[in-house]
Design a protein around this motif. Structure first.
Motif, PDB file in Angstrom:
ATOM      1  N   ALA A  69     -23.703  -8.679  -8.310  1.00  0.00           N
ATOM      2  CA  ALA A  69     -24.104  -7.974  -7.090  1.00  0.00           C
ATOM      3  C   ALA A  69     -24.046  -8.908  -5.878  1.00  0.00           C
ATOM      4  O   ALA A  69     -23.572  -8.518  -4.807  1.00  0.00           O
TER       5      ALA A  69
ATOM      6  N   ALA B 219     -25.492  -9.296 -14.116  1.00  0.00           N
ATOM      7  CA  ALA B 219     -25.564  -8.165 -13.184  1.00  0.00           C
ATOM      8  C   ALA B 219     -26.083  -8.614 -11.819  1.00  0.00           C
ATOM      9  O   ALA B 219     -25.565  -8.188 -10.771  1.00  0.00           O
ATOM     10  N   GLU B 220     -27.072  -9.473 -11.808  1.00  0.00           N
ATOM     11  CA  GLU B 220     -27.617  -9.978 -10.539  1.00  0.00           C
ATOM     12  C   GLU B 220     -26.567 -10.812  -9.786  1.00  0.00           C
ATOM     13  O   GLU B 220     -26.387 -10.656  -8.567  1.00  0.00           O
TER      14      GLU B 220
ATOM     15  N   SER C  31     -20.353  -9.845  -4.885  1.00  0.00           N
ATOM     16  CA  SER C  31     -19.538  -8.759  -4.341  1.00  0.00           C
ATOM     17  C   SER C  31     -19.510  -8.751  -2.817  1.00  0.00           C
ATOM     18  O   SER C  31     -18.751  -7.988  -2.217  1.00  0.00           O
ATOM     19  N   GLU C  32     -20.300  -9.604  -2.199  1.00  0.00           N
ATOM     20  CA  GLU C  32     -20.403  -9.599  -0.743  1.00  0.00           C
ATOM     21  C   GLU C  32     -19.307 -10.414  -0.059  1.00  0.00           C
ATOM     22  O   GLU C  32     -19.124 -10.311   1.151  1.00  0.00           O
TER      23      GLU C  32
ATOM     24  N   ARG D  60     -15.596  -9.568  -4.104  1.00  0.00           N
ATOM     25  CA  ARG D  60     -15.180  -8.431  -3.290  1.00  0.00           C
ATOM     26  C   ARG D  60     -13.702  -8.107  -3.471  1.00  0.00           C
ATOM     27  O   ARG D  60     -13.304  -6.944  -3.406  1.00  0.00           O
TER      28      ARG D  60
END
Length: 397
Positions: free
Chosen positions: A293, A289-290, A296-297, A242
């Protein structure tokens, strides 16, 4: 304290990066390193247009020339060359970084010096080595990285070839030359004879390419660029978070399962695309990519703490300011301070090899040009009158 290499006298004829770094490593471990520079101009990094400290000292020169005494000689002048021959006669090691053929023209090559001192270990560091069709070419770190294949595998897969961020060919050539020098010194304790050591930036760059050549010879295909990813393991690369980036090394089944648990992504663990390491490598882009994602939290530091607590190797990507201020860096004494006569306190990287009984020390700041000329010449039999006459002629400074 006894120093591991305090019995060695090393004459350093090198300039810029690879050779000075090699000789600094030997000096850190106790060798008496005598840096020989050209009269008037000195090592090329003294005049480099790079970063300078407040009172004008070259940051590049200070970085790789500590623990050395300095003398300035004109090797093209008979008196200067004779003085060098006296140094070599009493030395254990000579290190030079001329293009092949230059040392011979100056009369400071191995065949010449071996006649004066059969026990001499003579190390040459050049762009492409003393033999081969490219031997006479000028050699730079950039060129070695390009021609060895390193640049072909550095950078983003969709981008242009990139240079490694540090001068890996220069520095690895310096390290490998130090290994060769110490090996030759050990051999001399048995044989009583010295020998020549030949290291090049090109050879060193190739020698660092172990994974890449393994892939080439296993598959018959030249490896390409993977960004920060690994050639035979996944996930083993950098990922965005993030607020920044981190690195994760989940390179076996146990660590992969732990990573999935930390991310709360049991679906990834059970996905047949990612079942075994070979599958994760084959489907590296989809996996990245997984993971990106999911990562990014949270912020980098939060993820690193969670991953380390679960036993998953992870670390933040830092800049050099952050790395040099890290408490672990300081605890390992990898940033040290020297008291320079004109610049005052200056920082330097510490000694990366820790010996338990004969630990290296930083005993001297990098020398001024010709700072120890008189002291060194007196030690090989010159009188003050001799030195004055040589200085007046420009043979020394």
């Amino acid at each position: 304290m006894t120093l591991a290499l305090q019995h060695l006298t090393v004459v350093d004829l090198t300039q810029v990066m690879a050779g000075p770094f090699c000789c600094q490593l030997l000096g850190d471990l106790g060798a008496d390193v005598i840096k020989v520079e050209p009269v008037g101009r000195g090592d090329a990094t003294r005049e480099a247009t790079g970063h300078r400290l407040p009172h004008g000292e070259s940051a590049a020169f200070l970085a790789v020339n500590r623990n050395k005494r300095g003398i300035a000689l004109d090797l093209g002048d008979p008196a200067g060359r004779a003085a060098f021959h006296r140094l070599a006669r009493d030395a254990d090691v000579v290190v030079e970084s001329f293009r092949p053929g230059v040392a011979s023209r100056l009369g400071v090559d191995y065949p010449t010096l071996r006649e004066l001192n059969p026990r001499l270990v003579y190390a040459s560091i050049s762009g492409f080595g003393q033999t081969g069709p490219y031997a006479a070419r000028p050699g730079y770190d950039l060129i070695a990285q390009a021609m060895s294949g390193i640049m072909s595998v550095t950078g983003d897969p969709a981008g242009d070839p990139g240079k490694c961020g540090i001068p890996v060919a220069d520095l690895s050539a310096g390290i490998l030359s130090a290994v060769g020098i110490l090996s030759a010194c050990l051999s001399r304790t048995i044989t009583g004879r010295g020998q020549a050591v030949d290291t090049s930036l090109y050879d060193a760059a190739l020698a660092m390419s172990v994974w890449e050549t393994a892939e080439l010879w296993a598959t018959g295909k030249a490896p390409g660029r993977l960004g920060s990813a690994h050639r035979v393991n996944a996930p083993y690369q950098a990922f965005p978070t993030r607020d920044g980036h981190l690195t994760i090394g989940a390179n076996n089944a146990r660590l992969w399962e732990r990573l999935c648990a930390v991310l709360d992504r049991a679906d990834l663990r059970d996905d047949p695309r990612f079942a075994a390491n070979i599958d994760r490598v084959r489907n590296r882009e989809e996996l990245a990519a997984e993971l990106a994602a999911a990562l990014s939290e949270k912020d980098t530091d939060e993820w690193v703490e969670l991953l380390l607590d679960a036993g998953v190797p992870a670390g933040p990507i830092r800049d050099y300011r952050q790395a040099c201020e890290d408490p672990h860096t300081l605890a390992r004494e990898m940033v040290v301070e020297m008291d320079h006569p004109t610049e005052g306190p200056v920082r330097s990287l510490g000694i990366p090899v820790k010996l338990s009984e004969t630990a290296g020390t930083i005993r001297r700041v990098p020398p001024g040009l010709g700072e120890h000329t008189d002291e060194i010449l007196r030690s090989v039999g010159y009188t003050d009158a001799d030195i004055g006459a040589m200085r007046a002629k420009g043979s020394v400074s």
